[in-house]
Motif scaffolding. Structure first.
Motif, PDB file in Angstrom:
ATOM      1  N   LEU A 205       0.825  -1.209   0.000  1.00 52.92           N
ATOM      2  CA  LEU A 205       0.000   0.000   0.000  1.00 52.92           C
ATOM      3  C   LEU A 205       0.860   1.259   0.000  1.00 52.92           C
ATOM      4  O   LEU A 205       2.043   1.215   0.368  1.00 52.92           O
ATOM      5  N   PRO A 206       0.289   2.396  -0.391  1.00 51.12           N
ATOM      6  CA  PRO A 206       0.992   3.683  -0.249  1.00 51.12           C
ATOM      7  C   PRO A 206       1.217   4.001   1.237  1.00 51.12           C
ATOM      8  O   PRO A 206       0.669   3.324   2.110  1.00 51.12           O
ATOM      9  N   THR A 207       1.996   5.032   1.485  1.00 49.20           N
ATOM     10  CA  THR A 207       2.254   5.461   2.865  1.00 49.20           C
ATOM     11  C   THR A 207       1.939   6.941   3.009  1.00 49.20           C
ATOM     12  O   THR A 207       2.390   7.761   2.202  1.00 49.20           O
ATOM     13  N   MET A 208       1.194   7.280   4.054  1.00 47.76           N
ATOM     14  CA  MET A 208       0.951   8.677   4.407  1.00 47.76           C
ATOM     15  C   MET A 208       1.899   9.049   5.537  1.00 47.76           C
ATOM     16  O   MET A 208       1.975   8.353   6.556  1.00 47.76           O
ATOM     17  N   VAL A 209       2.625  10.145   5.343  1.00 49.76           N
ATOM     18  CA  VAL A 209       3.572  10.619   6.351  1.00 49.76           C
ATOM     19  C   VAL A 209       3.047  11.937   6.904  1.00 49.76           C
ATOM     20  O   VAL A 209       2.873  12.906   6.170  1.00 49.76           O
ATOM     21  N   PHE A 210       2.800  11.984   8.210  1.00 48.47           N
ATOM     22  CA  PHE A 210       2.213  13.148   8.849  1.00 48.47           C
ATOM     23  C   PHE A 210       3.275  14.019   9.519  1.00 48.47           C
ATOM     24  O   PHE A 210       4.148  13.511  10.224  1.00 48.47           O
ATOM     25  N   VAL A 211       3.158  15.339   9.311  1.00 47.15           N
ATOM     26  CA  VAL A 211       4.055  16.319   9.943  1.00 47.15           C
ATOM     27  C   VAL A 211       3.205  17.248  10.799  1.00 47.15           C
ATOM     28  O   VAL A 211       2.356  17.983  10.277  1.00 47.15           O
TER      29      VAL A 211
ATOM     30  N   SER B 232      14.674  12.511   5.206  1.00 47.59           N
ATOM     31  CA  SER B 232      15.387  11.344   5.736  1.00 47.59           C
ATOM     32  C   SER B 232      14.407  10.243   6.136  1.00 47.59           C
ATOM     33  O   SER B 232      14.732   9.054   6.084  1.00 47.59           O
ATOM     34  N   ILE B 233      13.194  10.636   6.517  1.00 45.38           N
ATOM     35  CA  ILE B 233      12.168   9.664   6.897  1.00 45.38           C
ATOM     36  C   ILE B 233      11.578   8.978   5.671  1.00 45.38           C
ATOM     37  O   ILE B 233      11.275   7.784   5.691  1.00 45.38           O
ATOM     38  N   THR B 234      11.438   9.722   4.578  1.00 44.52           N
ATOM     39  CA  THR B 234      10.807   9.167   3.374  1.00 44.52           C
ATOM     40  C   THR B 234      11.795   8.526   2.406  1.00 44.52           C
ATOM     41  O   THR B 234      11.388   7.956   1.395  1.00 44.52           O
ATOM     42  N   LYS B 235      13.083   8.599   2.690  1.00 45.46           N
ATOM     43  CA  LYS B 235      14.090   8.171   1.706  1.00 45.46           C
ATOM     44  C   LYS B 235      13.984   6.697   1.336  1.00 45.46           C
ATOM     45  O   LYS B 235      14.372   6.305   0.222  1.00 45.46           O
ATOM     46  N   ASP B 236      13.489   5.862   2.250  1.00 46.68           N
ATOM     47  CA  ASP B 236      13.396   4.429   1.953  1.00 46.68           C
ATOM     48  C   ASP B 236      12.002   4.025   1.472  1.00 46.68           C
ATOM     49  O   ASP B 236      11.733   2.837   1.271  1.00 46.68           O
ATOM     50  N   LEU B 237      11.122   5.009   1.299  1.00 52.61           N
ATOM     51  CA  LEU B 237       9.782   4.724   0.789  1.00 52.61           C
ATOM     52  C   LEU B 237       9.760   4.880  -0.722  1.00 52.61           C
ATOM     53  O   LEU B 237      10.578   5.585  -1.301  1.00 52.61           O
TER      54      LEU B 237
ATOM     55  N   ARG C 161       6.607   7.584  -5.373  1.00 55.56           N
ATOM     56  CA  ARG C 161       5.316   7.755  -6.053  1.00 55.56           C
ATOM     57  C   ARG C 161       4.179   7.048  -5.334  1.00 55.56           C
ATOM     58  O   ARG C 161       3.027   7.091  -5.767  1.00 55.56           O
ATOM     59  N   LYS C 162       4.505   6.401  -4.205  1.00 58.18           N
ATOM     60  CA  LYS C 162       3.470   5.793  -3.369  1.00 58.18           C
ATOM     61  C   LYS C 162       3.478   6.438  -1.982  1.00 58.18           C
ATOM     62  O   LYS C 162       3.006   5.851  -1.006  1.00 58.18           O
ATOM     63  N   THR C 163       3.997   7.668  -1.933  1.00 58.52           N
ATOM     64  CA  THR C 163       4.093   8.391  -0.663  1.00 58.52           C
ATOM     65  C   THR C 163       3.279   9.678  -0.730  1.00 58.52           C
ATOM     66  O   THR C 163       3.379  10.441  -1.685  1.00 58.52           O
ATOM     67  N   ILE C 164       2.474   9.905   0.287  1.00 58.99           N
ATOM     68  CA  ILE C 164       1.717  11.147   0.432  1.00 58.99           C
ATOM     69  C   ILE C 164       2.192  11.835   1.697  1.00 58.99           C
ATOM     70  O   ILE C 164       2.143  11.249   2.788  1.00 58.99           O
ATOM     71  N   VAL C 165       2.661  13.064   1.557  1.00 54.55           N
ATOM     72  CA  VAL C 165       3.129  13.834   2.710  1.00 54.55           C
ATOM     73  C   VAL C 165       2.032  14.798   3.143  1.00 54.55           C
ATOM     74  O   VAL C 165       1.486  15.540   2.322  1.00 54.55           O
ATOM     75  N   VAL C 166       1.715  14.780   4.424  1.00 53.44           N
ATOM     76  CA  VAL C 166       0.647  15.616   4.978  1.00 53.44           C
ATOM     77  C   VAL C 166       1.233  16.539   6.041  1.00 53.44           C
ATOM     78  O   VAL C 166       1.806  16.076   7.027  1.00 53.44           O
ATOM     79  N   GLY C 167       1.106  17.850   5.845  1.00 55.59           N
ATOM     80  CA  GLY C 167       1.627  18.817   6.811  1.00 55.59           C
ATOM     81  C   GLY C 167       0.517  19.687   7.371  1.00 55.59           C
ATOM     82  O   GLY C 167      -0.235  20.301   6.616  1.00 55.59           O
ATOM     83  N   TYR C 168       0.399  19.720   8.701  1.00 57.48           N
ATOM     84  CA  TYR C 168      -0.639  20.508   9.367  1.00 57.48           C
ATOM     85  C   TYR C 168      -0.032  21.736  10.040  1.00 57.48           C
ATOM     86  O   TYR C 168       0.970  21.634  10.745  1.00 57.48           O
TER      87      TYR C 168
ATOM     88  N   ASP D  64       9.470  20.300   0.855  1.00 56.19           N
ATOM     89  CA  ASP D  64      10.018  19.027   0.397  1.00 56.19           C
ATOM     90  C   ASP D  64       9.636  18.829  -1.068  1.00 56.19           C
ATOM     91  O   ASP D  64       8.486  18.545  -1.396  1.00 56.19           O
ATOM     92  N   THR D  65      10.601  18.964  -1.958  1.00 55.73           N
ATOM     93  CA  THR D  65      10.336  18.902  -3.401  1.00 55.73           C
ATOM     94  C   THR D  65      10.571  17.518  -4.000  1.00 55.73           C
ATOM     95  O   THR D  65      10.638  17.366  -5.218  1.00 55.73           O
ATOM     96  N   ASN D  66      10.684  16.501  -3.151  1.00 53.92           N
ATOM     97  CA  ASN D  66      10.771  15.141  -3.682  1.00 53.92           C
ATOM     98  C   ASN D  66       9.516  14.817  -4.494  1.00 53.92           C
ATOM     99  O   ASN D  66       8.442  15.385  -4.267  1.00 53.92           O
ATOM    100  N   ASP D  67       9.656  13.904  -5.419  1.00 57.31           N
ATOM    101  CA  ASP D  67       8.569  13.564  -6.335  1.00 57.31           C
ATOM    102  C   ASP D  67       7.623  12.564  -5.680  1.00 57.31           C
ATOM    103  O   ASP D  67       7.766  11.349  -5.832  1.00 57.31           O
ATOM    104  N   TYR D  68       6.637  13.092  -4.933  1.00 55.36           N
ATOM    105  CA  TYR D  68       5.695  12.242  -4.220  1.00 55.36           C
ATOM    106  C   TYR D  68       4.385  12.070  -4.995  1.00 55.36           C
ATOM    107  O   TYR D  68       4.114  12.809  -5.946  1.00 55.36           O
ATOM    108  N   LYS D  69       3.593  11.127  -4.537  1.00 56.60           N
ATOM    109  CA  LYS D  69       2.266  10.915  -5.119  1.00 56.60           C
ATOM    110  C   LYS D  69       1.414  12.173  -4.923  1.00 56.60           C
ATOM    111  O   LYS D  69       0.711  12.613  -5.832  1.00 56.60           O
ATOM    112  N   LYS D  70       1.527  12.785  -3.731  1.00 52.98           N
ATOM    113  CA  LYS D  70       0.749  13.992  -3.456  1.00 52.98           C
ATOM    114  C   LYS D  70       1.285  14.677  -2.217  1.00 52.98           C
ATOM    115  O   LYS D  70       1.867  14.049  -1.329  1.00 52.98           O
TER     116      LYS D  70
END
Length: 283
Positions: free
Chosen positions: A72-78, A132-137, A140-147, A157-163
């Motif tokens: 599955l994709p991964t959502m990373v919360f900040v 550094s947290i997303t480097k092993d994900l 294109r299956k990573t969604i970064v969420v910042g609140y 973060d300009t890495n090429d993420y899914k969203k």
């Protein structure tokens, strides 16, 4: 006259008691929780997360990971300021979202339980920590969420993420509010009253406006599809932050989800709306 004096005395006493109760209540709900407390909250929800301590540039931080399915994709919360990895427990424990994604949430440096380090009050540092947290994900299956204050970290973060998903993002220095109570952290006579976790928040708040200006002309370097979810009645991070971003990005890249009447604590108060946007992003 005596009745008026007595009334004023009771009123002053009530206000003082309310202030004390408010102080301790706010401190209780904002102080970082121990590992045992975090694990027990997830256990009560029938979830067993992987809780680890990681190191970045000599700083230790706490990370929570929930793997529902390795494909599955991964959502990373900040999280924001003040905030913690538990801010997103409602989403991480949601049975519908769990069928579609894995989760990572972490305590930013300065916000860990018994953290010996202070916040670095630097978007660039926080961006590098996030990367550094997303480097092993799989990107294109990573969604970064910042609140809130996590918003500019996710956007930087300009890495090429899914969203990239921003929730009430504090990104525009010209509309950054200046709250009088931050001075309590600055004044030597009152600084001792401020719990350490609030001092970290005060430090970030006092430097945030200047730090944002370093990124003002480079937000558009982020080429991901971006969603910004924002309440129109947010006085802590004004809605105009998202309106500003709407002007910066092409229409096909940027989507603004406006929640009429919503305030800054929308990640809890408008859970269903935000969950719906998460689900759409995962499709």
């Amino acid at each position: 006259m005596n009745k008026l004096k007595k009334l004023l005395k009771y009123l002053i006493g009530f206000l003082f008691l309310s202030l004390i109760l408010g102080y301790f209540s706010f401190y209780y709900f904002t102080k970082p929780k121990s590992d045992e407390k975090i694990l027990s909250e997830f256990k009560a929800l029938g979830i067993k997360p992987e809780l680890t301590y990681e190191t970045f540039r000599g700083f230790t931080y706490r990370k929570i990971k929930i793997t529902n399915d390795k494909d599955l994709p991964t959502m990373v919360f900040v999280h924001g300021t003040i905030g913690s990895s538990l801010d997103f427990i409602g989403y991480m424990s949601d049975s519908v979202l769990a069928k579609k994604t894995n989760f990572i949430s972490y305590d930013r440096v300065g916000y860990n339980y018994d953290d010996e380090h202070g916040t670095q009050a630097s978007i660039a540092f926080e961006r590098d920590l996030l990367q550094s947290i997303t480097k092993d994900l799989k990107r294109r299956k990573t969604i970064v969420v910042g609140y809130s204050y996590g918003g500019p970290i996710a956007l930087a973060d300009t890495n090429d993420y899914k969203k990239t998903i921003l929730i009430a993002p504090a990104v525009y220095h010209k509309v950054e509010p200046e709250f009088w109570f931050v001075n309590i952290y600055k004044w030597s006579l009152t600084k001792w009253l401020v719990p350490n976790i609030w001092k970290q928040a005060g430090k970030e708040k006092l430097t945030h406006k200047e730090d944002l200006q370093k990124f003002d002309n480079i937000w558009t370097e982020n080429k991901n599809d971006i969603i910004s979810i924002h309440g129109t009645e947010d006085v802590i991070v004004p809605f105009s932050n998202s309106e500003y971003l709407l002007e910066q990005f092409p229409e096909k890249q940027f989507k603004l989800v406006k929640i009429p009447g919503a305030k800054h604590f929308l990640i809890w108060e408008d859970f269903d709306i935000i969950k719906e946007q998460f689900l759409k992003s995962l499709d």
